[in-house]
Design an enzyme around this catalytic site. Sequence first.
Site, PDB file in Angstrom:
ATOM      1  N   ASP A  16       0.871  -1.181   0.000  1.00 31.17           N
ATOM      2  CA  ASP A  16       0.000   0.000   0.000  1.00 31.17           C
ATOM      3  C   ASP A  16       0.905   1.226   0.000  1.00 31.17           C
ATOM      4  OD1 ASP A  16      -2.606   1.171   2.317  1.00 31.17           O
ATOM      5  OD2 ASP A  16      -1.485   2.202   0.744  1.00 31.17           O
ATOM      6  N   ILE A  17       0.871   2.004  -1.051  1.00 31.02           N
ATOM      7  CA  ILE A  17       1.815   3.131  -1.188  1.00 31.02           C
ATOM      8  C   ILE A  17       1.653   4.141  -0.049  1.00 31.02           C
ATOM      9  CG2 ILE A  17       0.367   4.628  -2.658  1.00 31.02           C
ATOM     10  CD1 ILE A  17       3.011   5.092  -4.299  1.00 31.02           C
ATOM     11  N   ASP A  40      -5.571   7.841  -5.196  1.00 22.20           N
ATOM     12  CA  ASP A  40      -5.918   9.242  -4.879  1.00 22.20           C
ATOM     13  C   ASP A  40      -6.732   9.289  -3.586  1.00 22.20           C
ATOM     14  OD1 ASP A  40      -7.354  11.841  -7.067  1.00 22.20           O
ATOM     15  OD2 ASP A  40      -6.010  11.949  -5.340  1.00 22.20           O
ATOM     16  N   SER A 130      -2.417   4.933 -13.921  1.00 22.91           N
ATOM     17  CA  SER A 130      -3.353   4.781 -15.049  1.00 22.91           C
ATOM     18  C   SER A 130      -3.824   3.361 -15.310  1.00 22.91           C
ATOM     19  CB  SER A 130      -2.751   5.343 -16.353  1.00 22.91           C
ATOM     20  OG  SER A 130      -2.949   6.732 -16.428  1.00 22.91           O
ATOM     21  N   THR A 131      -3.471   2.395 -14.461  1.00 23.51           N
ATOM     22  CA  THR A 131      -3.870   1.000 -14.746  1.00 23.51           C
ATOM     23  C   THR A 131      -5.085   0.578 -13.928  1.00 23.51           C
ATOM     24  OG1 THR A 131      -2.400   0.127 -13.044  1.00 23.51           O
ATOM     25  CG2 THR A 131      -1.480   0.375 -15.265  1.00 23.51           C
ATOM     26  N   GLY A 132      -5.698   1.502 -13.234  1.00 25.34           N
ATOM     27  CA  GLY A 132      -6.926   1.191 -12.485  1.00 25.34           C
ATOM     28  C   GLY A 132      -8.110   1.802 -13.203  1.00 25.34           C
ATOM     29  N   ALA A 133      -8.660   2.832 -12.624  1.00 22.64           N
ATOM     30  CA  ALA A 133      -9.852   3.494 -13.212  1.00 22.64           C
ATOM     31  C   ALA A 133      -9.587   3.952 -14.643  1.00 22.64           C
ATOM     32  CB  ALA A 133     -10.257   4.684 -12.352  1.00 22.64           C
ATOM     33  N   TYR A 134      -8.340   4.313 -14.934  1.00 20.84           N
ATOM     34  CA  TYR A 134      -8.017   4.850 -16.271  1.00 20.84           C
ATOM     35  C   TYR A 134      -7.769   3.758 -17.306  1.00 20.84           C
ATOM     36  CZ  TYR A 134      -7.945   9.718 -14.697  1.00 20.84           C
ATOM     37  OH  TYR A 134      -8.296  10.961 -14.214  1.00 20.84           O
TER      38      TYR A 134
HETATM   39  N1  APR Z   1      -1.354   1.566  -2.950  1.00 21.29           N
HETATM   40  C1  APR Z   1      -0.785   1.151  -4.124  1.00 21.29           C
HETATM   41  N2  APR Z   1      -1.490   0.944  -5.256  1.00 21.29           N
HETATM   42  C2  APR Z   1      -2.829   1.156  -5.190  1.00 21.29           C
HETATM   43  C3  APR Z   1      -3.496   1.590  -4.017  1.00 21.29           C
HETATM   44  C4  APR Z   1      -2.689   1.785  -2.860  1.00 21.29           C
HETATM   45  N3  APR Z   1      -3.212   2.206  -1.700  1.00 21.29           N
HETATM   46  N4  APR Z   1      -4.824   1.714  -4.294  1.00 21.29           N
HETATM   47  C5  APR Z   1      -4.986   1.359  -5.584  1.00 21.29           C
HETATM   48  N5  APR Z   1      -3.797   1.022  -6.131  1.00 21.29           N
HETATM   49  C6  APR Z   1      -3.479   0.600  -7.493  1.00 21.29           C
HETATM   50  C7  APR Z   1      -4.590   0.037  -8.329  1.00 21.29           C
HETATM   51  O1  APR Z   1      -4.734  -1.349  -8.065  1.00 21.29           O
HETATM   52  C8  APR Z   1      -4.044   0.287  -9.730  1.00 21.29           C
HETATM   53  O2  APR Z   1      -3.135  -0.741 -10.056  1.00 21.29           O
HETATM   54  O3  APR Z   1      -3.065   1.768  -8.183  1.00 21.29           O
HETATM   55  C9  APR Z   1      -3.233   1.573  -9.585  1.00 21.29           C
HETATM   56  C10 APR Z   1      -3.867   2.829 -10.174  1.00 21.29           C
HETATM   57  O4  APR Z   1      -5.270   2.759  -9.993  1.00 21.29           O
HETATM   58  P1  APR Z   1      -6.134   4.086  -9.705  1.00 21.29           P
HETATM   59  O5  APR Z   1      -5.903   4.535  -8.333  1.00 21.29           O
HETATM   60  O6  APR Z   1      -7.534   3.767 -10.152  1.00 21.29           O
HETATM   61  O7  APR Z   1      -5.499   5.201 -10.649  1.00 21.29           O
HETATM   62  P2  APR Z   1      -5.666   5.483 -12.212  1.00 21.29           P
HETATM   63  O8  APR Z   1      -5.950   4.247 -12.998  1.00 21.29           O
HETATM   64  O9  APR Z   1      -4.470   6.312 -12.561  1.00 21.29           O
HETATM   65  O10 APR Z   1      -6.989   6.381 -12.282  1.00 21.29           O
HETATM   66  C11 APR Z   1      -6.932   7.681 -11.748  1.00 21.29           C
HETATM   67  O11 APR Z   1      -8.892   7.296 -10.440  1.00 21.29           O
HETATM   68  O12 APR Z   1      -8.919   7.453  -8.183  1.00 21.29           O
HETATM   69  C12 APR Z   1      -9.218   8.132  -9.326  1.00 21.29           C
HETATM   70  O13 APR Z   1      -8.955  10.436  -8.750  1.00 21.29           O
HETATM   71  C13 APR Z   1      -8.382   9.361  -9.477  1.00 21.29           C
HETATM   72  O14 APR Z   1      -9.634  10.138 -11.332  1.00 21.29           O
HETATM   73  C14 APR Z   1      -8.407   9.541 -10.954  1.00 21.29           C
HETATM   74  C15 APR Z   1      -8.360   8.115 -11.479  1.00 21.29           C
END
Ligand code: APR
Length: 186
Positions: A16-17, A40, A130-134
Amino acid sequence: METTINGTKLVLKIGDITEEDTQAIVNAANSTLMGGGGVDGAIHSKGGPAILEECKKIRQTTYPDGLPTGEAVITTGGNLKAEYVIHTVGPVCHGRFTENHEKLLYNAYYNSLKVAKENGIKTVAFPSISTGAYRCPLDLSARTAMMAVIDFIKNENYITEVRFVLFTDSIYYYYEEALKEILNEA
Ligand code: APR
């Protein structure tokens, strides 16, 4: 997995970062800088309101229209172990990965390290931007991330440690493969 390139330690780990004790952790923000979910949401909820307050100041001054994709800014780390949060915005891929997505994601990592250097920061932790919501594909995003970080390390021997803090072992696998591939190409 760990390696050293041009005097900089490069570490891949699962975790967890928000728990990282590097001088700075990088936030996968959106252009509003007003918070969100994922990384975020975790950073703002653990770091506390001081982070958002500084984000609001940035929006009132440097970036009134929002932080452009690929750019990076810095705020306090608030209650986090990390002293600073470097906020960057990755591309929104919707499952695709165009040349433009690659360039913007590369810039997000590279510019985050530039901001770290400008602020005298020597240890930085990245999430998988960018590998989650994006929804940018993990294999190509991991390779781009590694290329950007290794290019910076080779160009500027300033940062002493860069960590990739990956939320799950399956995400870790892609970054480990990307790093191995690049090291084998060297
Ligand atoms: N620690 C490390 N990695 C994490 C954590 C954490 N606490 N929480 C989530 N992740 C990972 C996810 O599993 C994914 O692999 O971080 C990566 C990025 O995922 P997102 O947080 O969804 O970020 P992103 O894909 O860049 O989308 C950004 O999502 O949260 C919103 O406000 C943000 O609109 C922006 C968008």
